[in-house]
Design an enzyme around this catalytic site. Structure first.
Site, PDB file in Angstrom:
ATOM      1  N   GLU A   1       9.482   8.558 -16.914  1.00 54.54           N
ATOM      2  CA  GLU A   1       8.117   9.031 -17.114  1.00 54.54           C
ATOM      3  C   GLU A   1       7.620   8.732 -18.522  1.00 54.54           C
ATOM      4  O   GLU A   1       6.453   8.364 -18.732  1.00 54.54           O
ATOM      5  CB  GLU A   1       8.042  10.527 -16.820  1.00 54.54           C
ATOM      6  CG  GLU A   1       8.195  10.842 -15.328  1.00 54.54           C
ATOM      7  CD  GLU A   1       8.226  12.340 -15.046  1.00 54.54           C
ATOM      8  OE1 GLU A   1       8.202  13.131 -16.020  1.00 54.54           O
ATOM      9  OE2 GLU A   1       8.295  12.707 -13.860  1.00 54.54           O
TER      10      GLU A   1
ATOM     11  N   HIS B   1       0.827  -1.215   0.000  1.00 55.63           N
ATOM     12  CA  HIS B   1       0.000   0.000   0.000  1.00 55.63           C
ATOM     13  C   HIS B   1       0.862   1.266   0.000  1.00 55.63           C
ATOM     14  O   HIS B   1       0.426   2.319   0.467  1.00 55.63           O
ATOM     15  CB  HIS B   1      -0.949   0.029   1.212  1.00 55.63           C
ATOM     16  CG  HIS B   1      -1.755  -1.215   1.386  1.00 55.63           C
ATOM     17  ND1 HIS B   1      -2.904  -1.446   0.662  1.00 55.63           N
ATOM     18  CD2 HIS B   1      -1.573  -2.302   2.183  1.00 55.63           C
ATOM     19  CE1 HIS B   1      -3.418  -2.628   1.013  1.00 55.63           C
ATOM     20  NE2 HIS B   1      -2.612  -3.164   1.925  1.00 55.63           N
TER      21      HIS B   1
ATOM     22  N   SER C   1      14.485  21.679 -15.785  1.00 58.00           N
ATOM     23  CA  SER C   1      13.285  22.496 -15.924  1.00 58.00           C
ATOM     24  C   SER C   1      13.627  23.790 -16.650  1.00 58.00           C
ATOM     25  O   SER C   1      14.715  24.337 -16.479  1.00 58.00           O
ATOM     26  CB  SER C   1      12.707  22.813 -14.544  1.00 58.00           C
ATOM     27  OG  SER C   1      11.744  23.850 -14.621  1.00 58.00           O
TER      28      SER C   1
ATOM     29  N   LYS D   1      15.956  21.708 -10.654  1.00 51.22           N
ATOM     30  CA  LYS D   1      15.249  20.463 -10.964  1.00 51.22           C
ATOM     31  C   LYS D   1      16.116  19.466 -11.738  1.00 51.22           C
ATOM     32  O   LYS D   1      16.916  19.831 -12.584  1.00 51.22           O
ATOM     33  CB  LYS D   1      13.978  20.743 -11.781  1.00 51.22           C
ATOM     34  CG  LYS D   1      12.899  21.491 -11.045  1.00 51.22           C
ATOM     35  CD  LYS D   1      12.311  20.675  -9.896  1.00 51.22           C
ATOM     36  CE  LYS D   1      11.540  19.471 -10.381  1.00 51.22           C
ATOM     37  NZ  LYS D   1      10.370  19.829 -11.225  1.00 51.22           N
TER      38      LYS D   1
END
Length: 459
Positions: A289, A155, A276, A282
């Site tokens: 992704e 979980h 970024s 970043k």
């Protein structure tokens, strides 16, 4: 002039030509089409269906055409509709009317089925090689981390301590299943449809087995209707690739989480990260992704092909032209994802200290504390309740099981002794779990040994 135009009184509309044409995407089947045609004409020559010297002339013309295509000297024509008609038209221009005999005893229906099977078989072998490399990288990484303790999750909550090697090897098992499925799909695809004709074979004395042998098929399609109308092999491959992409997507999701500051379990190499446009600090896991995102694309290819095939009557229907773009796209996608995902995994840095620190929090050793009580004679349900009270006490007093005093333990239950601290040490928790398939170093090394044997046998 179209090679099938004798029945028609006028030319087809330009819109029809464009809509009907598949050369824009099936051009990639040129090699399979030519190799299939060579095997077919050589068989026609041996069977005295055409003269052997004619077969040799056609073969030499096809080989010359293949070389010119691969060297970029050939441009396909949309008016010739598809790769089959383009190859035949080009060959006629090269060697004359003898090329027209190439199509004796076959139809475009069994020809395209052959091309697709040859293409799928070739691509399965390429994908298997890429997958094999990924599995090898996983085992190499696991070998380095049989003692790297991290929290296992359920979980997405810290559950029990395991090793990073144990976690990695879960993905090895997923990809091993994918590898075996690809092997099975290859075997199911290796059935020659050529000789099925349009749907009812032919009156010519074809030697289908000779063609199968020449092209490396293990058998001949047993029913000519099924031979031209079957695309199960494409569906099977897309199903395999969908499951493989799902596994890559799950792995990507974990890499995305692990690379965040909240986890900091890994750091991705700069070569497989992006920045970024506005936030200079970043470092984004864009490769993971994108792999995660492309999973849905392959799902779409599978569902699209299933939807195309779901209500088609036997035998061949033009709808089946839709099999190619779906199959090609799924193959292209997986072949794009596997190498870069493997390289990303191979170059990432594992932050052992952060993993250990995370495993030390969240009471991941609570189950082991309960097992300690069971070994002292308590029933597991009673032990579960005792440890639950201890965890509540720790939460209330902002401490953990390792730092709780023996007096506090005994206040909850007098059965506790000094050896509780050894029982709940993370290394003890991990290495006592030496059941086959468990996270102990001993069990994981056994798993790795079996994994290496699988990889060696699969080369």
């Amino acid at each position: 002039m179209k090679l099938w135009g004798g029945r028609f009184a006028k030319e087809t509309d330009a819109l029809t030509d464009h809509f009907n044409s598949s050369i824009s995407f099936d051009a990639r089947l040129y090699k399979q089409d030519i190799l299939g045609s060579i095997a077919h004409v050589m068989m026609l020559g041996k069977q005295n269906i055409i003269k052997e010297e004619e077969a040799v002339t056609i073969k030499e013309g096809l080989l010359s055409l293949l070389q010119d295509i691969e060297e970029g000297y050939v441009e396909f024509n949309v008016k010739a509709e598809d790769i089959h008609m383009n190859i035949e038209t080009l060959l006629i221009h090269r060697i004359g009317d003898v090329a027209k005999k190439m199509h004796t005893g076959r139809s475009r229906n069994d020809q395209v089925a052959l091309d697709m099977r040859l293409y799928v078989m070739e691509e399965i072998l390429a994908i298997k090689d890429m997958l094999h490399h990924l599995m090898s990288v996983i085992t190499d990484l696991a070998n380095e981390h049989t003692e790297t303790i991290m929290p296992g999750y359920t979980h997405l909550q810290r559950a029990q301590p395991i090793t990073f090697a144990h976690h990695l090897m879960a993905y090895f098992e997923m990809f091993k299943r994918d590898y075996r499925k690809l092997k099975f799909t290859y075997e199911m695809t290796s059935s020659l449809p050529l000789g099925s004709g349009a749907l009812a074979t032919t009156t010519y004395p074809l030697d289908r087995q000779a063609v199968a042998d020449a092209l490396g098929f293990k058998e001949v399609c047993a029913n000519s209707i099924d031979g031209v109308s079957d695309r199960d092999f494409c569906i099977d491959l897309l199903s395999n690739l969908s499951t493989m992409m799902m596994h890559l997507s799950r792995f990507s999701e974990e890499i995305i989480l692990w690379s965040s500051h909240e986890f900091h379990f890994i750091e991705l190499d700069d070569a497989y990260s992006t920045g970024s446009s506005i936030m200079p600090q970043k470092k984004n896991p864009d490769i993971a992704e994108l792999v995660r995102g492309k999973c849905g694309r392959v799902y779409g290819d599978l569902i699209g092909l299933l939807s195309t095939m779901k209500s088609l009557p036997l035998a061949y229907n033009k709808d089946m032209q839709e099999d190619k773009e779906r199959t090609f796209d799924a193959i292209d996608t997986i072949k794009m994802c596997l190498p870069i995902f493997t390289a990303m995994l191979q170059t990432m840095t594992v932050c052992k200290e952060a993993m250990y620190k995370a495993a030390s929090g969240g009471f991941t050793n609570a189950t082991d504390a309960a097992d300690y009580l069971v070994k002292k004679g308590l029933a597991f349900r009673d032990a579960h309740e005792v440890i639950g009270k201890l965890v509540l006490h720790c939460v209330t007093h902002s401490t953990d099981l390792e730092n709780l005093s023996l007096e506090a333990y005994k206040a909850i239950h007098p059965i506790f002794e000094e050896d509780i601290y050894e029982a709940i040490r993370l290394t003890t928790c991990v290495n006592e779990r030496c059941v086959k398939g468990g996270p102990s170093k001993e069990a994981v090394l056994d798993h790795l040994k079996a994994a290496h044997a699988f990889l060696d046998q699969s080369k």
